[in-house]
Design an enzyme around this catalytic site. Structure first.
Site, mmCIF file in Angstrom:
data_model
loop_
_atom_site.group_PDB
_atom_site.id
_atom_site.type_symbol
_atom_site.label_atom_id
_atom_site.label_comp_id
_atom_site.label_asym_id
_atom_site.label_seq_id
_atom_site.Cartn_x
_atom_site.Cartn_y
_atom_site.Cartn_z
ATOM 1 N N ARG A 55 -82.209 7.995 -76.323
ATOM 2 C CA ARG A 55 -83.455 7.389 -75.840
ATOM 3 C C ARG A 55 -83.753 6.091 -76.587
ATOM 4 N NH1 ARG A 55 -88.254 9.197 -77.291
ATOM 5 N NH2 ARG A 55 -87.546 11.338 -77.591
ATOM 6 N N TYR A 106 -94.449 -7.020 -53.623
ATOM 7 C CA TYR A 106 -93.980 -5.640 -53.632
ATOM 8 C C TYR A 106 -95.137 -4.729 -54.049
ATOM 9 C CZ TYR A 106 -91.204 -1.544 -54.508
ATOM 10 O OH TYR A 106 -90.713 -0.271 -54.474
ATOM 11 N N ASP A 176 -91.976 -11.731 -61.255
ATOM 12 C CA ASP A 176 -91.033 -10.792 -60.651
ATOM 13 C C ASP A 176 -90.029 -11.638 -59.889
ATOM 14 O OD1 ASP A 176 -89.611 -9.092 -58.944
ATOM 15 O OD2 ASP A 176 -91.230 -7.619 -58.901
ATOM 16 N N LYS A 201 -81.006 -4.419 -56.595
ATOM 17 C CA LYS A 201 -80.762 -5.249 -55.390
ATOM 18 C C LYS A 201 -79.465 -6.041 -55.561
ATOM 19 C CE LYS A 201 -84.968 -3.752 -54.655
ATOM 20 N NZ LYS A 201 -85.162 -2.479 -53.959
HETATM 21 N N1 PLP Z 1 -90.032 -5.776 -57.469
HETATM 22 C C1 PLP Z 1 -89.618 -6.110 -56.245
HETATM 23 C C2 PLP Z 1 -89.894 -7.482 -55.719
HETATM 24 C C3 PLP Z 1 -88.951 -5.182 -55.440
HETATM 25 O O1 PLP Z 1 -88.571 -5.520 -54.203
HETATM 26 C C4 PLP Z 1 -88.723 -3.881 -55.946
HETATM 27 C C5 PLP Z 1 -88.038 -2.845 -55.130
HETATM 28 O O2 PLP Z 1 -87.876 -2.990 -53.937
HETATM 29 C C6 PLP Z 1 -89.169 -3.573 -57.223
HETATM 30 C C7 PLP Z 1 -89.805 -4.545 -57.965
HETATM 31 C C8 PLP Z 1 -88.979 -2.199 -57.807
HETATM 32 O O3 PLP Z 1 -87.638 -2.000 -58.179
HETATM 33 P P1 PLP Z 1 -86.927 -0.576 -58.239
HETATM 34 O O4 PLP Z 1 -86.833 -0.070 -56.845
HETATM 35 O O5 PLP Z 1 -85.608 -0.884 -58.881
HETATM 36 O O6 PLP Z 1 -87.776 0.325 -59.084
#
Ligand code: PLP
Length: 360
Positions: A55, A106, A176, A201
């Site tokens: 961890r 998101y 982000d 992604k």
């Molecule tokens: N930020 C964005 C812009 C996303 O599109 C996503 C997921 O689709 C996330 C964060 C969250 O990522 P995760 O699905 O890896 O937890």
């Protein structure tokens, strides 16, 4: 940092191929395999400079973090998912803090804000991904969260200008960067304090893992994020971390093909009279467009042969979904979020055009 001794100014493919690899050692692999452990041998007093318990640390994460740090121009801390990375940044906010966050990005950060932060006395200002709207919300902010390009609207803001203004006002700036990724946009270079990315992604790109990270410029923030991760436990599995590192080597070539396909798809869609509001920000694999109804959108998705109906994006298989099916985004019923894969462009265009014609 990587042990690999590389020359200075390198192109993105070169950096992605070599990032985070150990120095060449006779008889050793280029990328060592994942290390699986819960405890490590620990005899006598605790030595915090060594691996003690998973961890708190793992050499496979360290190599991936070195690679991501190189690509981001900072220090990276990996987490179990993009949302674990998001949580590590926003959950430490306290009563009296003021968070500015996207109303149209998101939904994850909005859900945390609504369910966890507001009840604890954090003021949350949700604003659309638009320069003027963000600027108007800045006074008094302690953290400004930008998502540019935004998901799913693909709107962009002037990150450098807003980061400068927000930081001048004393706020920490977070971007982000999942849509663009570090090969196309480096938020730390644009003045952000933290760059958050879902590596589930295009960075990993094979639709086979969930992972996230935060990149920062200063060691103190990285240490605080590692301490948070060790305490709260949102750690990546070693196999996922290793797979992500292995996949990172091909990200530049995958992205080039995905973007070529995205550009071609944008051209095809823009020339049709049965599709509206075609969006592509010029980087990344995500193209959005709208058809007249939910029924047509679902019929289109069913009629394609090469496009998987699935959520998420950035994988090497083309995929798409009717975004409105989740009920979390303010989009039209016929809004489709499409992610171009690495198929041959002509095959993909033929498939999409055929499915649109068949469901016109
Ligand atoms: N930020 C964005 C812009 C996303 O599109 C996503 C997921 O689709 C996330 C964060 C969250 O990522 P995760 O699905 O890896 O937890």
């Amino acid at each position: 940092m990587t042990d690999h001794d590389l020359p200075g100014a390198l192109g993105p493919s070169t950096r992605a191929v070599h990032a985070g690899l150990p120095a060449p050692a006779q008889g050793e692999p280029f990328l060592p395999g994942p290390v699986f452990a819960s405890p490590y041998h620990l005899q006598g007093p605790v030595d915090a400079s060594r691996f003690v318990y998973q961890r708190y640390g793992n050499p496979t994460w360290d190599r991936l973090e070195a690679a991501l740090g190189e690509l981001e121009g900072g220090e990276a801390v990996v987490f179990a998912s993009g949302m674990a990375a998001v949580s590590a940044v926003v959950l430490p906010l306290r009563a009296g803090d003021v968070l500015v966050a996207p109303s149209d990005g998101y939904p994850g950060v909005r859900a945390i804000a609504r369910e966890q932060l507001e009840p604890r006395g954090v003021e949350v200002r949700l604003v659309p991904t638009d320069d003027a709207a963000v600027r108007a919300a800045l006074p008094g902010a302690t953290m400004v969260w930008l998502e540019s390009p935004s998901n799913p609207g693909l709107d962009v803001v002037d990150v450098a200008a807003l980061a400068g203004e927000a930081r001048a006002g004393g706020a920490a700036v977070v971007v982000d960067n999942t849509l663009a990724g570090p090969l196309r946009q480096r938020p730390l270079d644009l003045g952000a304090d933290l760059s958050v990315t879902s590596a589930s992604k295009h960075l990993s790109g094979h639709s086979d893992l969930v992972l996230g990270y935060v990149a920062v410029r200063d060691r103190a923030r990285a240490d605080a994020l590692r301490a948070w991760r060790g305490t709260t436990g949102g750690i990546p599995g070693p196999f996922e971390a290793w797979l992500a590192h292995r996949s990172l080597a091909t990200v530049a070539v995958r992205l080039e093909r995905q973007e070529a396909n995205a550009a071609a798809l944008t051209g095809l869609l823009g020339a049709r009279d049965d599709v509206t509001d075609v969006r592509w920000p010029g980087v990344g694999s995500v193209v959005c467009f709208t058809v007249q109804s939910a029924g047509r959108a679902q019929a289109f998705l069913a009629a394609t042969r090469l496009v998987a109906e699935a959520t998420s994006f950035g994988g090497l298989h083309s995929s798409a979904e009717r975004r409105g099916r989740w009920g979390t985004d303010a989009v039209a019923e016929g809004f489709i979020r499409f992610s171009t894969g690495i198929e041959d462009t002509a095959d993909l265009l033929t498939d999409v055009a055929g499915a649109l014609d068949a469901t016109r």
